[in-house]
Write an enzyme that holds these catalytic residues in place. Structure first.
Site, PDB file in Angstrom:
ATOM      1  CB  ILE A  17      -1.019   0.004   1.170  1.00 52.43           C
ATOM      2  CG1 ILE A  17      -2.150   1.000   0.908  1.00 52.43           C
ATOM      3  CG2 ILE A  17      -0.368   0.283   2.521  1.00 52.43           C
ATOM      4  CD1 ILE A  17      -3.059   0.662  -0.231  1.00 52.43           C
ATOM      5  NE  ARG A  37      13.573  -3.184   5.578  1.00 52.31           N
ATOM      6  CZ  ARG A  37      13.202  -4.415   5.281  1.00 52.31           C
ATOM      7  NH1 ARG A  37      13.517  -5.411   6.079  1.00 52.31           N
ATOM      8  NH2 ARG A  37      12.501  -4.657   4.187  1.00 52.31           N
ATOM      9  CG  ASN A  39      18.518  -5.019   4.751  1.00 50.61           C
ATOM     10  OD1 ASN A  39      17.603  -4.209   4.884  1.00 50.61           O
ATOM     11  ND2 ASN A  39      18.674  -6.069   5.553  1.00 50.61           N
ATOM     12  CB  SER A  40      14.972  -1.872   0.921  1.00 49.63           C
ATOM     13  OG  SER A  40      13.791  -2.089   0.174  1.00 49.63           O
ATOM     14  CE  LYS A 130      -2.478  -3.081  11.510  1.00 48.03           C
ATOM     15  NZ  LYS A 130      -3.161  -2.954  10.218  1.00 48.03           N
TER      16      LYS A 130
HETATM   17  P1  NAP Z   1       4.353  -4.615   3.196  1.00 49.55           P
HETATM   18  O1  NAP Z   1       4.229  -4.441   1.734  1.00 49.55           O
HETATM   19  O2  NAP Z   1       4.425  -6.042   3.675  1.00 49.55           O
HETATM   20  O3  NAP Z   1       5.672  -3.880   3.787  1.00 49.55           O
HETATM   21  C1  NAP Z   1       5.860  -2.489   3.780  1.00 49.55           C
HETATM   22  C2  NAP Z   1       7.324  -2.147   3.919  1.00 49.55           C
HETATM   23  O4  NAP Z   1       7.784  -2.395   5.243  1.00 49.55           O
HETATM   24  C3  NAP Z   1       8.295  -2.934   3.071  1.00 49.55           C
HETATM   25  O5  NAP Z   1       8.271  -2.539   1.724  1.00 49.55           O
HETATM   26  C4  NAP Z   1       9.628  -2.624   3.755  1.00 49.55           C
HETATM   27  O6  NAP Z   1      10.210  -1.399   3.283  1.00 49.55           O
HETATM   28  C5  NAP Z   1       9.202  -2.404   5.208  1.00 49.55           C
HETATM   29  N1  NAP Z   1       9.701  -3.508   6.049  1.00 49.55           N
HETATM   30  C6  NAP Z   1       9.545  -4.846   5.847  1.00 49.55           C
HETATM   31  N2  NAP Z   1      10.211  -5.545   6.789  1.00 49.55           N
HETATM   32  C7  NAP Z   1      10.804  -4.634   7.605  1.00 49.55           C
HETATM   33  C8  NAP Z   1      11.624  -4.724   8.756  1.00 49.55           C
HETATM   34  N3  NAP Z   1      12.005  -5.909   9.250  1.00 49.55           N
HETATM   35  N4  NAP Z   1      12.027  -3.569   9.354  1.00 49.55           N
HETATM   36  C9  NAP Z   1      11.657  -2.370   8.857  1.00 49.55           C
HETATM   37  N5  NAP Z   1      10.901  -2.226   7.750  1.00 49.55           N
HETATM   38  C10 NAP Z   1      10.470  -3.328   7.140  1.00 49.55           C
HETATM   39  O7  NAP Z   1       3.161  -3.858   3.958  1.00 49.55           O
HETATM   40  P2  NAP Z   1       1.617  -3.828   3.536  1.00 49.55           P
HETATM   41  O8  NAP Z   1       1.152  -5.228   3.244  1.00 49.55           O
HETATM   42  O9  NAP Z   1       1.391  -2.754   2.521  1.00 49.55           O
HETATM   43  O10 NAP Z   1       0.929  -3.409   4.942  1.00 49.55           O
HETATM   44  C11 NAP Z   1       0.840  -2.063   5.364  1.00 49.55           C
HETATM   45  C12 NAP Z   1      -0.367  -1.912   6.314  1.00 49.55           C
HETATM   46  O11 NAP Z   1      -1.578  -2.215   5.615  1.00 49.55           O
HETATM   47  C13 NAP Z   1      -0.327  -2.861   7.533  1.00 49.55           C
HETATM   48  O12 NAP Z   1      -0.821  -2.168   8.649  1.00 49.55           O
HETATM   49  C14 NAP Z   1      -1.304  -3.984   7.152  1.00 49.55           C
HETATM   50  O13 NAP Z   1      -1.894  -4.612   8.272  1.00 49.55           O
HETATM   51  C15 NAP Z   1      -2.329  -3.219   6.334  1.00 49.55           C
HETATM   52  N6  NAP Z   1      -3.037  -4.059   5.337  1.00 49.55           N
HETATM   53  C16 NAP Z   1      -4.369  -3.886   5.211  1.00 49.55           C
HETATM   54  C17 NAP Z   1      -5.063  -4.633   4.267  1.00 49.55           C
HETATM   55  C18 NAP Z   1      -6.524  -4.427   4.081  1.00 49.55           C
HETATM   56  O14 NAP Z   1      -7.174  -5.131   3.303  1.00 49.55           O
HETATM   57  N7  NAP Z   1      -7.104  -3.473   4.749  1.00 49.55           N
HETATM   58  C19 NAP Z   1      -4.383  -5.530   3.439  1.00 49.55           C
HETATM   59  C20 NAP Z   1      -3.024  -5.656   3.602  1.00 49.55           C
HETATM   60  C21 NAP Z   1      -2.345  -4.904   4.548  1.00 49.55           C
HETATM   61  P3  NAP Z   1      11.785  -1.272   2.867  1.00 49.55           P
HETATM   62  O15 NAP Z   1      12.161  -2.556   2.207  1.00 49.55           O
HETATM   63  O16 NAP Z   1      11.771  -0.116   1.915  1.00 49.55           O
HETATM   64  O17 NAP Z   1      12.512  -0.988   4.129  1.00 49.55           O
HETATM   65  O1  EMF Z   2      -4.288 -10.886   4.249  1.00 46.03           O
HETATM   66  C1  EMF Z   2      -5.193 -10.508   4.909  1.00 46.03           C
HETATM   67  O2  EMF Z   2      -6.324 -11.214   4.943  1.00 46.03           O
HETATM   68  C2  EMF Z   2      -6.282 -12.505   4.335  1.00 46.03           C
HETATM   69  C3  EMF Z   2      -7.628 -12.988   4.150  1.00 46.03           C
HETATM   70  C4  EMF Z   2      -5.066  -9.313   5.756  1.00 46.03           C
HETATM   71  C5  EMF Z   2      -4.133  -8.298   5.382  1.00 46.03           C
HETATM   72  C6  EMF Z   2      -5.568  -7.996   5.467  1.00 46.03           C
HETATM   73  C7  EMF Z   2      -6.069  -7.121   6.560  1.00 46.03           C
HETATM   74  C8  EMF Z   2      -7.367  -6.627   6.481  1.00 46.03           C
HETATM   75  C9  EMF Z   2      -7.853  -5.803   7.468  1.00 46.03           C
HETATM   76  O3  EMF Z   2      -9.102  -5.260   7.464  1.00 46.03           O
HETATM   77  C10 EMF Z   2      -9.844  -5.309   6.280  1.00 46.03           C
HETATM   78  C11 EMF Z   2      -5.288  -6.755   7.635  1.00 46.03           C
HETATM   79  C12 EMF Z   2      -5.768  -5.922   8.631  1.00 46.03           C
HETATM   80  C13 EMF Z   2      -7.057  -5.450   8.559  1.00 46.03           C
HETATM   81  O4  EMF Z   2      -7.579  -4.640   9.542  1.00 46.03           O
END
Ligand code: NAP
Ligand code: EMF
Length: 314
Positions: A17, A37, A39-40, A130
């Site tokens: 996101i 990071r 090492n990203s 959270k």
């Molecule tokens: P993500 O792609 O898994 O990771 C985001 C970034 O975090 C990575 O690109 C990396 O950046 C950094 N990262 C990873 N490991 C790390 C570490 N060990 N230390 C420091 N930084 C690290 O994240 P995402 O899935 O977008 O999730 C972001 C938020 O959205 C979360 O709160 C998640 O729960 C939420 N979410 C919601 C939904 C939904 O449907 N509502 C779905 C998915 C996620 P660098 O490599 O550049 O350092």
């Molecule tokens: O992968 C997910 O669900 C698999 C079925 C998680 C990442 C999605 C998620 C959704 C949320 O609300 C819609 C994470 C945190 C949330 O609050």
């Protein structure tokens, strides 16, 4: 677009996101900084951000002094860090306290409204982490906006409908399929997040992304997809009882996704509570902006399907 005054720093900007948020911030004219990071592995994306004029700062969350000096250069901080890094945001909060100049902090929420829902234990533990960050932000007196973005639309369309699999004849339905869920397109979530992060009306408020055109049940989503594709799917229902049993028997962390599916699609937690007077709802805040409706999202999947790229629980 004219340059906006406010400088925006994004943690997790290379993520699923976060990358949309970096692009949205640049598109809306904000000087944009990405903390990534050393090492990203996301080197191509970082190069793309640089070519779009973003400033990349290489650092670890443990580097307090570096964090403080970067924070002193910016105004707004958005964290889109991955779920495992949610507790580590305490390091960002500490640095924001030391820097003392940050006008707004958005922690990595972007899902269900965690202060308003009660869910199965594995997902509740996830949300409690959270919630702790929200409380630490409030206690530190940092101006905040908490964003409840609900379901990432493309991610869940991929998860539920398997639009890339043209041979597949069945679709799994969680529970009866009648509970309603809120599905928002990722690019919209990003644009609205940047808007609320810079909006004085959203200071110290929760903003819920729940446009009326994006509330839909699984059964209606499947019907809509059948209309669009001309295909007919066999619906395979998984009972609530079986989902609850899985949430109790699967090992951690595999028990989390089933618990999330239960909350969203069996219980309907993204759409079932009334908005209160103090809540801000994004489509009402910005009547000038238009959300991609669920119908339009399915049209996008028909013509140019976004690939599933979320690693979270796959
Ligand atoms: P993500 O792609 O898994 O990771 C985001 C970034 O975090 C990575 O690109 C990396 O950046 C950094 N990262 C990873 N490991 C790390 C570490 N060990 N230390 C420091 N930084 C690290 O994240 P995402 O899935 O977008 O999730 C972001 C938020 O959205 C979360 O709160 C998640 O729960 C939420 N979410 C919601 C939904 C939904 O449907 N509502 C779905 C998915 C996620 P660098 O490599 O550049 O350092
Ligand atoms: O992968 C997910 O669900 C698999 C079925 C998680 C990442 C999605 C998620 C959704 C949320 O609300 C819609 C994470 C945190 C949330 O609050």
């Amino acid at each position: 677009m004219a340059r906006n005054e406010s400088k925006v720093l994004i943690f997790g900007g290379t993520g699923y996101i976060g990358n949309h948020m970096v692009k949205a911030s640049i598109k809306l004219g904000y000087p944009t900084y990405v903390y990534s990071r050393p090492n990203s592995t996301k080197t191509d994306l970082l190069k793309e951000f640089q070519s779009l004029d973003a400033t990349i700062i290489k650092g670890e969350l443990e580097e307090h002094e570096k964090l403080v000096s970067v924070l002193k250069e910016v105004d707004v901080v958005i964290s889109a860090l991955a779920y495992p890094q949610v507790p580590e945001q305490l390091k960002i909060i500490e640095a924001i306290k030391t820097a003392g100049n940050i006008k707004r902090f958005l922690p990595s929420d972007f899902g269900c409204e965690e202060d308003r829902v009660t869910v199965l234990p594995p997902f509740q533990d996830f949300l409690n982490k959270k919630k702790l960050i929200r409380r630490a932000t409030e206690e530190a007196g940092i101006p905040y906006t908490f964003v409840s973005a609900n379901c990432f639309g493309s991610y869940f369309v991929n998860y539920l409908l398997h639009p890339h699999d043209h041979q597949r004849e069945d679709i799994i339905v969680y529970g009866s399929g009648e509970a309603k869920a809120v599905l928002n397109f990722e690019e919209d979530i990003a644009i609205y997040t940047i808007r609320v992060a810079n909006d004085p009306r959203a200071c110290n408020r929760v903003v819920i992304f729940r446009p009326s055109t994006n509330i839909i049940s699984q059964l209606d989503l499947i019907s809509l997809w059948e209309e669009k594709t001309g295909r007919k799917f066999k619906k395979v229902h998984v009972s609530e009882e079986d989902i609850v049993t899985l949430s109790k028997t699967l090992p951690d962390p595999e028990n989390i996704p089933v618990s999330i599916l239960h909350s969203i699609f069996v219980k309907g937690v993204t759409a079932d509570f009334d908005l209160e007077e103090k809540d801000l709802e994004a489509s009402r805040l910005y009547p000038d902006l238009k959300w991609t409706t669920v119908e339009e999202l399915l049209d996008i999947f028909q013509s140019n399907p976004p690939k599933p790229a979320l690693a979270a629980f796959e």
